[in-house]
Design a protein around this motif. Structure first.
Motif, short mmCIF file in Angstrom:
data_model
loop_
_atom_site.label_atom_id
_atom_site.label_comp_id
_atom_site.label_asym_id
_atom_site.label_seq_id
_atom_site.Cartn_x
_atom_site.Cartn_y
_atom_site.Cartn_z
N HIS A 112 -14.27 -5.60 -1.23
CA HIS A 112 -14.66 -6.75 -0.41
C HIS A 112 -15.17 -7.91 -1.26
CE1 HIS A 112 -18.67 -4.86 -0.90
NE2 HIS A 112 -19.12 -6.09 -0.78
N GLU A 113 -15.42 -7.68 -2.54
CA GLU A 113 -15.90 -8.76 -3.40
C GLU A 113 -14.76 -9.50 -4.08
OE1 GLU A 113 -20.16 -6.61 -4.53
OE2 GLU A 113 -19.23 -8.04 -5.90
N TYR A 114 -13.54 -9.10 -3.84
CA TYR A 114 -12.38 -9.77 -4.40
C TYR A 114 -11.78 -10.72 -3.37
CZ TYR A 114 -12.64 -6.92 -8.54
OH TYR A 114 -13.07 -6.34 -9.72
N ASP A 115 -11.34 -11.87 -3.86
CA ASP A 115 -10.94 -12.95 -2.97
C ASP A 115 -9.43 -13.05 -2.76
OD1 ASP A 115 -13.38 -14.22 -4.92
OD2 ASP A 115 -13.66 -14.32 -2.73
N TYR A 116 -8.67 -12.68 -3.76
CA TYR A 116 -7.22 -12.82 -3.66
C TYR A 116 -6.56 -11.49 -4.00
CZ TYR A 116 -8.41 -17.77 -3.91
OH TYR A 116 -8.95 -19.01 -3.66
N TRP A 117 -5.46 -11.22 -3.28
CA TRP A 117 -4.78 -9.93 -3.42
C TRP A 117 -3.28 -10.15 -3.56
CZ3 TRP A 117 -7.25 -5.16 -3.41
CH2 TRP A 117 -8.63 -5.19 -3.15
N GLY A 118 -2.65 -9.28 -4.33
CA GLY A 118 -1.21 -9.26 -4.39
C GLY A 118 -0.63 -8.47 -3.23
N GLN A 119 0.68 -8.39 -3.20
CA GLN A 119 1.36 -7.72 -2.08
C GLN A 119 1.48 -6.23 -2.30
OE1 GLN A 119 2.91 -9.12 -4.58
NE2 GLN A 119 4.48 -7.62 -5.15
N GLY A 120 1.21 -5.78 -3.51
CA GLY A 120 1.25 -4.36 -3.81
C GLY A 120 2.57 -3.90 -4.41
N THR A 121 2.48 -2.82 -5.18
CA THR A 121 3.68 -2.21 -5.75
C THR A 121 3.55 -0.70 -5.60
OG1 THR A 121 5.13 -2.12 -7.70
CG2 THR A 121 2.76 -2.13 -8.13
N GLN A 122 4.62 -0.06 -5.18
CA GLN A 122 4.60 1.37 -4.89
C GLN A 122 4.73 2.18 -6.17
OE1 GLN A 122 4.38 3.14 -1.77
NE2 GLN A 122 4.14 4.88 -3.16
N VAL A 123 3.85 3.15 -6.31
CA VAL A 123 3.94 4.14 -7.39
C VAL A 123 4.07 5.50 -6.75
CG1 VAL A 123 2.68 5.25 -9.28
CG2 VAL A 123 2.63 2.75 -9.04
N THR A 124 5.10 6.23 -7.15
CA THR A 124 5.33 7.57 -6.63
C THR A 124 5.44 8.54 -7.80
OG1 THR A 124 6.49 6.69 -4.70
CG2 THR A 124 6.78 9.03 -5.19
#
Length: 127
Positions: A112-124
């Motif tokens: 919650h202390e982070y302001d900006y986020w990426g879209q994510g990348t899947q790791v399997t």
């Protein structure tokens, strides 16, 4: 608005390695603490690693300590997560995040202390 773009995810066998990257065009990247988080299906997002704005301090979840390494290249506006000795329980979507507080003396492990986020990348990680 700071846009973050993750890359480097994929499918790997247990014991293998992956290197994630998170890039931004933001000219103020060098002023931000950066973090990596992950979210597995049915689970809450959890902290993985963080690095302060200069790269002089790093922090890790106990579950990845000694196997994952976070680093940054401020000239390339990129933060990395080297993941070695991967285990199946590392399977998740990995997100990078930026704390937009300039030159903060505090590097957070709380999402919650982070302001900006990426879209994510899947790791399997297969067993």
């Amino acid at each position: 608005q700071v846009q973050l773009v993750e890359s480097g995810g994929g499918l790997v066998q247990a014991g293998g390695s992956l290197r994630l990257a998170c890039a931004t065009s933001s000219l103020t990247f060098g002023a931000y603490a950066m973090g990596w988080f992950r979210q597995a299906p049915g689970k809450e997002r959890e902290f993985v690693a963080a690095i302060n704005w200069s790269g002089s301090s790093t922090y890790y979840a106990d579950s990845v300590k000694g196997r994952f390494t976070i680093s940054r290249d401020n000239a390339k506006h990129t933060v990395y997560l080297q993941m070695d000795s991967l285990k199946p329980d590392a399977t998740a979507v990995y997100y990078c995040a930026a704390d937009a507080t300039f030159y903060s003396g505090h590097t957070s492990t709380a999402a919650h202390e982070y302001d900006y986020w990426g879209q994510g990348t899947q790791v399997t990680v297969s067993s």
